[in-house]
Design a protein around this motif. Structure first.
Motif, PDB file in Angstrom:
ATOM      1  N   ASN A 488     -14.723 -28.572  38.568  1.00 21.88           N
ATOM      2  CA  ASN A 488     -14.233 -29.208  37.491  1.00 21.88           C
ATOM      3  C   ASN A 488     -13.235 -28.372  36.593  1.00 21.88           C
ATOM      4  OD1 ASN A 488     -16.340 -31.559  37.242  1.00 21.88           O
ATOM      5  ND2 ASN A 488     -17.908 -29.474  37.707  1.00 21.88           N
ATOM      6  N   SER A 489     -12.433 -29.104  35.992  1.00 26.05           N
ATOM      7  CA  SER A 489     -11.238 -28.635  34.982  1.00 26.05           C
ATOM      8  C   SER A 489     -11.866 -27.277  34.386  1.00 26.05           C
ATOM      9  CB  SER A 489     -10.596 -29.499  34.123  1.00 26.05           C
ATOM     10  OG  SER A 489     -10.366 -30.831  34.831  1.00 26.05           O
ATOM     11  N   GLN A 516     -10.465 -24.110  40.289  1.00 20.74           N
ATOM     12  CA  GLN A 516      -9.850 -24.838  39.620  1.00 20.74           C
ATOM     13  C   GLN A 516      -8.508 -24.631  40.048  1.00 20.74           C
ATOM     14  OE1 GLN A 516     -12.363 -22.963  37.938  1.00 20.74           O
ATOM     15  NE2 GLN A 516     -13.192 -24.841  38.002  1.00 20.74           N
ATOM     16  N   LEU A 517      -7.746 -25.832  39.721  1.00 19.05           N
ATOM     17  CA  LEU A 517      -6.410 -26.185  40.365  1.00 19.05           C
ATOM     18  C   LEU A 517      -5.545 -24.888  40.259  1.00 19.05           C
ATOM     19  CD1 LEU A 517      -4.542 -28.412  41.133  1.00 19.05           C
ATOM     20  CD2 LEU A 517      -3.417 -28.120  38.967  1.00 19.05           C
ATOM     21  N   MET A 518      -5.423 -24.150  39.224  1.00 21.38           N
ATOM     22  CA  MET A 518      -4.589 -22.718  39.146  1.00 21.38           C
ATOM     23  C   MET A 518      -5.385 -21.659  38.741  1.00 21.38           C
ATOM     24  SD  MET A 518      -1.555 -24.473  39.412  1.00 21.38           S
ATOM     25  CE  MET A 518      -0.425 -23.152  39.066  1.00 21.38           C
ATOM     26  N   ILE A 591     -11.985 -19.454  42.978  1.00 22.57           N
ATOM     27  CA  ILE A 591     -11.000 -19.686  43.923  1.00 22.57           C
ATOM     28  C   ILE A 591      -9.697 -20.694  43.251  1.00 22.57           C
ATOM     29  CG2 ILE A 591     -10.483 -20.743  45.794  1.00 22.57           C
ATOM     30  CD1 ILE A 591     -13.752 -19.654  45.673  1.00 22.57           C
ATOM     31  N   SER A 592      -8.819 -19.901  42.910  1.00 20.41           N
ATOM     32  CA  SER A 592      -7.493 -20.916  42.459  1.00 20.41           C
ATOM     33  C   SER A 592      -7.044 -21.825  43.760  1.00 20.41           C
ATOM     34  CB  SER A 592      -6.378 -19.892  41.980  1.00 20.41           C
ATOM     35  OG  SER A 592      -5.174 -20.487  41.970  1.00 20.41           O
TER      36      SER A 592
END
Length: 798
Positions: A488-489, A516-518, A591-592
């Protein structure tokens, strides 16, 4: 697990993977294993792989994939070398090898026989196609696997040839999934005391990552529709827009995202109708909407546009070049790169690792070994043979008894959970209709083929944690979990009341994997996005292009979502192994998704840092050899891949082509000469392939030992002889989606039962069962909470 202790410390690995799958040993070394890289006396083949450091002799390909390993030389063709390797294996826990099936049997070292002889030893045989089947002896390269796995068929646009993915996409993915296979085998070994042989197929692992192509094929056929055979490029879902200094990718899926964009556009009356909040409306009218959005972004700078969009809740990311990424504020704030001397006098920026565990980077500690650097050191250690504990009773699935709570959405967390369910874990998908997994809903129902593929063999628990009673039940369930996976964010799990610190308090042994994305820290930690938006900000989109100056043609692949999911499973199992060995606390792996991409392109970033601007798109060409790449065949949109690695391959290809006169040009007799005349050599090969079918090109090349392959699609995979013999296509009836053909496992264990595959659950299908039978709740209280909306069950019509 203490904050500074690496989870796999004390584990010894003998690593003989060469070219393919070398990241498997590297990842185990990152996690603390003592990995001993075994090479022949002249050095591994991968030491000849480009790119190279300024000294011209140091392979950055080899260096990046062999950090944190020690190196020894062993000549397995001699009796002395065979004895030396056997001594190493007697004192090791894991052996990784990538030789062609049967090659080591010539020297009395058949991996399956060695596994049986050294009962303690876990052996991973990582090969292109698996140990048996009609392709088992085929020659391959990364590009051949891309062609046969379906990735090539989905990459690019019809007006141009299919476009290969930059980097070592297939072989690095195999390394990541290979490391996961090892950890799954080690969990089984903790219970039984015995190792086993793992038969791993690179091709099948690559198909796993192909964006649900196989899962969606049978419904397409059943609907009477023709399967897509032409590449659709970036597609209208993930458009590129040009800015003053580059490009951005924008994705708008939810109504909230659309209305935020509409506000930013100045609330234009033409798009004021609420119908524009519907994804389908926007997709069907992209020819009207997209020019307005393009005009909006045209005067902006790409990074400023992305930052403002993200502030407004709109998914936009900039298309960064490798040189941009090396100095980007977010990556600098996360120490994504560290300076390392990679050859005398040459310091490169090195991607520092694929994940963090308990906020500690699991990555670079020391450089790759020189040939035989640690011969004396390892020989002097005389590692004691590992003890063998007799197996107790029948061996079950390797992850049987492990409970996983899967909070995943889309393609990352759910794929991590899928990999654990595939090998016996009880994976419970945590869901709510107030914030559903959008992959359930993309066709307007609560079940889709894509969702079914990623959530097969799981159970579903419906709970609304925003209602206090729902959160209380969720926390009780969390007390029973070994692993929690979420993507999730940033901050969402904390807001739900089940962040890691809370979970650790109620269940100190829980092992959590977050993606997360980044990443959860850094300048862009609150950015949101999807796989294709990671491609732009992770550097691969810029490189995934031809050299003609046009924008990248794109692909409908959501890479690296599936890959990041497997990294989640890897991080979670690393924590579980450490907990089980040492007792006590679990761990939190992070994990990015962007760093997952950056690290798979690690050698290219090293090259860029050594010579700014040197890493650029190369289309389908390669520094590895010529002829090399994608060649058109007879028929509409029919293609094949041919790769000539050396002069032996060239002589064989000439024979396959019938020894045409043009191929006897004196300059073509050496690799250097062929690379220098690449266009002419490729043109000659293209003239040959143009009169043949892709299958005829594959047959002609493989008959003489040249890596060549037909470009396949998911439709081909359903009847492919190699995949069929290995039981890869699995027929599953999925309620709500009909008959599906799903991908089977990409590895099998000699001591593992065939992994079970069952239909995906309906939302909340197992809520009552789990509450009553496993949490010992009163049935009447469960029904009260269902009426309250705190717990959720399948809809009546389901």
């Amino acid at each position: 697990m203490s904050s500074n202790e690496l989870p796999l410390s004390g584990l010894r690995v003998i690593d003989m993977a060469d070219v393919k799958g070398e990241l498997a040993g590297r990842l185990l070394a990152d996690l603390g294993a003592d990995v001993i890289r075994v090479e022949p006396p002249g050095g591994a083949s991968s030491r000849q792989m480009p790119p190279f450091a300024p000294d011209g002799g140091t392979s950055l390909y080899f260096a990046f994939r062999n950090f944190n390993k020690r190196g020894v030389t062993v000549d397995v063709t001699t009796p002395e070398g065979q004895a030396q390797l056997r001594e190493l294996l007697a004192g090791a826990d894991v052996w990784i090898e990538s030789t062609k099936p049967g090659a080591l049997a010539l020297y009395g070292l058949d991996p399956r026989a060695v596994s049986a002889e050294f009962g303690h030893l876990l052996v991973l045989s990582l090969t292109d196609f698996g140990q048996e089947g009609p392709y088992a002896q085929f020659e391959a390269t990364d590009e051949v696997i891309q062609a046969m796995s379906g990735h090539l068929a989905a990459s690019g646009i019809p007006e141009k040839p299919p476009l290969l993915i930059p980097g070592a996409f297939a072989y690095d993915a195999a390394g990541i999934v290979g490391a996961l296979a090892v950890l799954i085998g080690l969990v089984a070994k903790q219970r039984t005391g015995r190792g086993q042989h793992l038969d791993f197929s690179v091709l099948e692992a690559a198909i796993h990552l192909n964006t649900w192509q196989m899962a969606n094929m049978q419904p397409t056929l059943d609907a009477g529709m023709d399967p897509p055979v032409v590449r659709s490029g970036t597609t209208v879902v993930y458009p590129l827009f040009e800015t003053a200094d580059g490009f951005i990718t924008m994705v708008i899926l939810s109504p909230r995202q659309w209305f935020a964009m509409w506000e930013w556009l100045g609330r234009p009356e033409a798009f004021a109708d609420e119908m524009w909040g519907e994804t389908l409306t926007r997709l069907m009218n992209g020819d009207v909407l997209n020019p307005v959005i393009a005009e909006h972004f045209a005067p902006m700078l790409m990074e400023e546009a992305a930052a403002e969009a993200q502030r407004r809740g709109v998914v936009v990311t900039p298309m960064l070049k490798p040189s941009d990424i090396l100095v980007n504020e977010h990556y600098v704030s996360r120490s994504t790169f560290v300076p390392v001397e990679v050859s005398p006098g040459a310091e490169a920026e090195v991607a520092s690792g694929f994940m963090e565990i308990n906020r500690q980077r699991q990555g670079f500690r020391f450089g790759a070994p020189e040939v035989g650097e640690h011969n004396a050191e390892v020989a002097a250690e005389a590692a004691e043979p590992r003890p063998l504990v007799p197996a107790a009773g029948e061996i079950d699935q390797p992850l049987a008894g492990v409970r996983v709570l899967d909070f995943g959405h889309g393609g990352v967390g759910v794929e991590g959970g899928r990999m654990l369910a595939e090998y016996g874990a009880d994976v419970v998908k945590i869901e709510t209709r107030t914030y559903p997994d959008f992959m359930r809903l993309v066709t307007g129902t609560e079940m889709t083929p894509s969702f079914a593929s990623s959530s097969r063999t799981k159970r579903s628990f419906g709970v609304n944690s925003k209602i206090p009673e729902g959160l209380a039940v969720l926390k009780e369930l969390a007390k029973t979990a070994d692993i929690v996976i979420e993507n999730n964010s940033t901050g969402t799990m904390d807001a739900m009341g089940v962040g890691y610190e809370t979970l650790k308090e109620i269940n100190p042994g829980v092992c959590m994997a977050s993606s997360q994305l980044m990443g959860s820290t850094g300048a862009y930690a609150d950015w949101i996005g999807y796989g294709p938006t990671i491609q732009t900000v992770g550097g691969i989109k810029y490189l995934w292009n031809f050299t003609d100056g046009d924008p990248p043609p794109g692909s409908n692949a959501i890479h690296p979502d599936h890959l990041a999911g497997r990294l989640c499973a890897l991080g979670a199992l690393a924590g579980l192994l450490s907990r089980n060995r040492r007792g006590g606390a679990g761990a939190h792996a992070e994990i990015s998704q962007a760093e997952a991409l950056v690290n798979t392109l690690g050698d290219l970033f090293m090259a860029e840092s050594l010579a700014t601007g040197s890493v650029q798109p190369v289309g389908n060409d390669s520094d590895q050899g010529a002829p090399w790449g994608v060649f058109q065949c007879a028929g509409d949109q029919q293609w094949s891949v041919v790769c000539v690695r050396d002069d032996v391959d060239w002589a064989a290809l000439k024979q396959a082509m019938g020894n045409p006169e043009w191929a006897d040009h004196p300059a073509y007799g050496t690799a250097e000469g062929r690379i220098g005349a690449r266009e002419a050599v490729n043109a000659g090969v293209a003239q040959w392939t143009a009169s043949l079918s892709p299958q005829e090109v594959q047959d002609a090349c493989q008959a003489v030992g040249v890596p060549g392959a037909a470009m396949l699609t998911a439709l081909d995979h359903m009847t492919d002889p190699q995949l069929t013999q290995r039981g890869f296509p699995l027929e599953v009836f999925q309620p709500g989606a009909g008959n599906l053909v799903l991908e089977g496992p990409c590895f099998y264990g000699s001591e593992m039962p065939t992994p079970p595959v069952h239909a995906a659950p309906l939302l909340g299908e197992h809520t009552r069962q789990i509450c009553i039978e496993e949490l010992n709740m009163d049935p009447a209280e469960v029904e009260r909470l269902v009426e309250l909306g705190a717990l959720e069950v399948p809809l009546p019509e389901s």
